[in-house]
Scaffold this motif. Sequence first.
Motif, mmCIF file in Angstrom:
data_model
loop_
_atom_site.group_PDB
_atom_site.id
_atom_site.type_symbol
_atom_site.label_atom_id
_atom_site.label_comp_id
_atom_site.label_asym_id
_atom_site.label_seq_id
_atom_site.Cartn_x
_atom_site.Cartn_y
_atom_site.Cartn_z
ATOM 1 N N SER A 75 -12.687 28.266 51.690
ATOM 2 C CA SER A 75 -13.847 27.837 50.981
ATOM 3 C C SER A 75 -13.806 26.937 50.627
ATOM 4 C CB SER A 75 -12.927 28.785 49.299
ATOM 5 O OG SER A 75 -11.861 28.148 49.028
ATOM 6 N N GLY A 76 -13.976 26.063 50.256
ATOM 7 C CA GLY A 76 -14.450 24.653 50.628
ATOM 8 C C GLY A 76 -14.046 23.845 49.160
ATOM 9 N N MET A 104 4.522 25.382 55.626
ATOM 10 C CA MET A 104 3.341 25.878 55.441
ATOM 11 C C MET A 104 2.301 26.568 57.184
ATOM 12 S SD MET A 104 2.589 21.841 54.028
ATOM 13 C CE MET A 104 1.006 21.255 53.928
ATOM 14 N N GLY A 163 2.002 30.024 56.550
ATOM 15 C CA GLY A 163 1.080 30.351 56.170
ATOM 16 C C GLY A 163 1.806 30.618 54.303
ATOM 17 N N VAL A 188 6.572 21.129 44.805
ATOM 18 C CA VAL A 188 4.955 20.775 44.078
ATOM 19 C C VAL A 188 4.640 20.270 43.025
ATOM 20 C CG1 VAL A 188 2.822 21.728 44.562
ATOM 21 C CG2 VAL A 188 4.185 23.147 45.818
ATOM 22 N N GLY A 197 -5.849 23.265 44.801
ATOM 23 C CA GLY A 197 -4.956 24.074 45.782
ATOM 24 C C GLY A 197 -4.072 24.156 44.686
ATOM 25 N N TYR A 198 -4.224 24.124 43.257
ATOM 26 C CA TYR A 198 -3.141 24.687 41.914
ATOM 27 C C TYR A 198 -3.457 25.500 41.022
ATOM 28 C CZ TYR A 198 1.115 23.558 40.009
ATOM 29 O OH TYR A 198 2.542 23.734 38.928
ATOM 30 N N GLN A 235 2.948 28.679 38.639
ATOM 31 C CA GLN A 235 2.881 26.877 38.977
ATOM 32 C C GLN A 235 1.793 26.786 37.488
ATOM 33 O OE1 GLN A 235 0.819 26.492 43.042
ATOM 34 N NE2 GLN A 235 3.328 26.665 44.133
ATOM 35 N N ARG A 264 -13.351 24.527 61.362
ATOM 36 C CA ARG A 264 -12.742 22.895 61.709
ATOM 37 C C ARG A 264 -11.720 22.911 62.682
ATOM 38 N NH1 ARG A 264 -10.195 22.413 55.961
ATOM 39 N NH2 ARG A 264 -7.977 23.212 56.782
ATOM 40 N N ARG A 320 -2.439 32.620 55.540
ATOM 41 C CA ARG A 320 -2.492 31.145 54.696
ATOM 42 C C ARG A 320 -3.618 32.617 53.640
ATOM 43 N NH1 ARG A 320 -5.036 26.881 57.345
ATOM 44 N NH2 ARG A 320 -5.667 26.262 55.370
ATOM 45 N N GLN A 327 -22.538 29.696 50.040
ATOM 46 C CA GLN A 327 -23.920 29.166 49.769
ATOM 47 C C GLN A 327 -23.671 27.801 50.376
ATOM 48 O OE1 GLN A 327 -25.763 28.911 46.166
ATOM 49 N NE2 GLN A 327 -23.119 28.718 44.847
ATOM 50 N N ALA A 345 -22.690 23.253 50.256
ATOM 51 C CA ALA A 345 -22.019 22.997 50.059
ATOM 52 C C ALA A 345 -22.753 21.849 48.732
ATOM 53 C CB ALA A 345 -21.576 21.772 50.578
ATOM 54 N N VAL A 388 -22.942 24.978 46.143
ATOM 55 C CA VAL A 388 -21.587 24.805 45.121
ATOM 56 C C VAL A 388 -21.652 23.874 44.332
ATOM 57 C CG1 VAL A 388 -19.482 25.093 45.353
ATOM 58 C CG2 VAL A 388 -21.126 26.700 47.235
HETATM 59 P P1 AP5 Z 1 -3.838 23.018 51.649
HETATM 60 O O1 AP5 Z 1 -4.398 21.722 52.327
HETATM 61 O O2 AP5 Z 1 -4.312 23.329 50.241
HETATM 62 O O3 AP5 Z 1 -5.132 24.371 52.602
HETATM 63 P P2 AP5 Z 1 -5.713 25.480 52.179
HETATM 64 O O4 AP5 Z 1 -5.853 26.031 50.637
HETATM 65 O O5 AP5 Z 1 -5.992 26.671 52.722
HETATM 66 O O6 AP5 Z 1 -7.284 25.806 51.276
HETATM 67 P P3 AP5 Z 1 -8.081 23.776 53.250
HETATM 68 O O7 AP5 Z 1 -7.546 22.461 52.990
HETATM 69 O O8 AP5 Z 1 -7.843 24.876 54.407
HETATM 70 O O9 AP5 Z 1 -9.469 24.505 52.782
HETATM 71 P P4 AP5 Z 1 -10.530 23.766 51.678
HETATM 72 O O10 AP5 Z 1 -11.060 24.980 50.502
HETATM 73 O O11 AP5 Z 1 -10.159 22.621 51.450
HETATM 74 O O12 AP5 Z 1 -11.624 23.802 52.918
HETATM 75 P P5 AP5 Z 1 -12.634 22.850 53.419
HETATM 76 O O13 AP5 Z 1 -13.513 22.172 51.895
HETATM 77 O O14 AP5 Z 1 -11.950 21.404 53.616
HETATM 78 O O15 AP5 Z 1 -2.812 23.318 51.842
HETATM 79 C C1 AP5 Z 1 -1.940 24.187 53.039
HETATM 80 C C2 AP5 Z 1 -1.042 24.483 52.352
HETATM 81 O O16 AP5 Z 1 0.108 24.241 51.708
HETATM 82 C C3 AP5 Z 1 -0.720 25.978 51.954
HETATM 83 O O17 AP5 Z 1 -1.028 26.894 53.228
HETATM 84 C C4 AP5 Z 1 1.155 26.361 51.764
HETATM 85 O O18 AP5 Z 1 0.914 26.284 52.120
HETATM 86 C C5 AP5 Z 1 1.332 24.428 51.116
HETATM 87 N N1 AP5 Z 1 0.644 24.164 49.673
HETATM 88 C C6 AP5 Z 1 -0.885 24.400 49.311
HETATM 89 N N2 AP5 Z 1 -1.067 23.684 47.656
HETATM 90 C C7 AP5 Z 1 0.558 24.392 46.920
HETATM 91 C C8 AP5 Z 1 0.962 24.626 45.696
HETATM 92 N N3 AP5 Z 1 0.301 24.867 44.975
HETATM 93 N N4 AP5 Z 1 2.107 25.730 45.919
HETATM 94 C C9 AP5 Z 1 2.586 26.055 47.614
HETATM 95 N N5 AP5 Z 1 2.216 25.054 48.314
HETATM 96 C C10 AP5 Z 1 0.893 24.409 48.503
HETATM 97 O O19 AP5 Z 1 -13.511 23.196 54.449
HETATM 98 C C11 AP5 Z 1 -13.471 24.065 55.265
HETATM 99 C C12 AP5 Z 1 -14.299 23.922 56.384
HETATM 100 O O20 AP5 Z 1 -16.289 24.952 55.935
HETATM 101 C C13 AP5 Z 1 -15.077 22.981 55.978
HETATM 102 O O21 AP5 Z 1 -14.923 22.244 57.529
HETATM 103 C C14 AP5 Z 1 -15.977 22.044 55.470
HETATM 104 O O22 AP5 Z 1 -16.500 20.985 56.237
HETATM 105 C C15 AP5 Z 1 -16.590 23.179 55.905
HETATM 106 N N6 AP5 Z 1 -17.489 23.730 54.244
HETATM 107 C C16 AP5 Z 1 -17.215 23.425 53.444
HETATM 108 N N7 AP5 Z 1 -17.865 23.792 52.555
HETATM 109 C C17 AP5 Z 1 -18.609 24.596 53.110
HETATM 110 C C18 AP5 Z 1 -19.914 25.814 52.615
HETATM 111 N N8 AP5 Z 1 -20.366 25.510 51.687
HETATM 112 N N9 AP5 Z 1 -21.531 25.933 53.668
HETATM 113 C C19 AP5 Z 1 -20.522 25.502 54.912
HETATM 114 N N10 AP5 Z 1 -19.459 24.967 55.200
HETATM 115 C C20 AP5 Z 1 -18.636 24.298 54.599
#
Ligand code: AP5
Length: 191
Positions: free
Chosen positions: A17-18, A59, A62, A70, A92-93, A99, A130, A147, A173, A175, A178
């Motif tokens: 989601s970003g 992980m 998902g 954590v 992410g928390y 939690q 990505r 996930r 929208q 980045a 946002v």
């Molecule tokens: P985690 O690493 O946190 O992964 P996630 O939540 O799936 O999120 P991402 O990091 O993949 O995405 P993001 O929302 O940060 O987006 P990003 O900015 O990178 O967690 C991984 C795993 O760890 C979990 O599945 C779980 O197993 C474990 N875990 C983590 N926390 C935990 C917890 N609290 N408890 C238990 N388990 C846990 O953007 C994505 C892409 O989109 C990028 O390429 C970016 O350039 C693009 N982008 C971003 N914003 C925009 C925009 N507005 N427009 C166009 N493109 C955009």
Amino acid sequence: MSEITLPTVWILGGPGSGKGTLCDKIVAKYGFTHISTGDLLRDEVNTGSERGQELVKIMKEGALVPTSIVMELLNEKIKSKVETSKGFLIDGYPREKKQGEEFEAAIKPVDMVLYLESKDETMVQRLLKRAETSGRSDDNLETIQKRLQTFHDNNDPIIEAYKSKVVIISAEQSAEAVFAEAEKKLDTLVA
Ligand code: AP5
């Protein structure tokens, strides 16, 4: 750590989601300390420890890593930064309501929750794009779908529990747009 008084913001949203992208922009303006629980867990995996090998399996499915692990990593990181930090961005928390309760009991009450709301199709497309360069073992269609399921199973009760502190921002929208919405709210928090 009950003495922590620094502004503390949780960043929530589905996979892709970003959250990380927004955190980079917030850090650049406000100098907050960005702590991503996903990054903390990947760091642990990269140590090659036995615990890391267990984590990578979870992980790749998902699923959620046990909260005790954590919280231990999170607590350690926050403690190491508290003297020099201007505020904490916890990315992410919480991933489930429990939690959030554990964080608030062990660390401090959250001040603001920024929730990036996005369509599943948008998140899938961003993550598949990505995946071309991320090298993340969970950036593949099968794991992305798991996930998303984990996210949908747990998110609503968190948003409901913290509704007085939640700011919902459309992630459909740019980045920059946002960040502009987040900025309006964060300015009131740091004022
Ligand atoms: P985690 O690493 O946190 O992964 P996630 O939540 O799936 O999120 P991402 O990091 O993949 O995405 P993001 O929302 O940060 O987006 P990003 O900015 O990178 O967690 C991984 C795993 O760890 C979990 O599945 C779980 O197993 C474990 N875990 C983590 N926390 C935990 C917890 N609290 N408890 C238990 N388990 C846990 O953007 C994505 C892409 O989109 C990028 O390429 C970016 O350039 C693009 N982008 C971003 N914003 C925009 C925009 N507005 N427009 C166009 N493109 C955009």
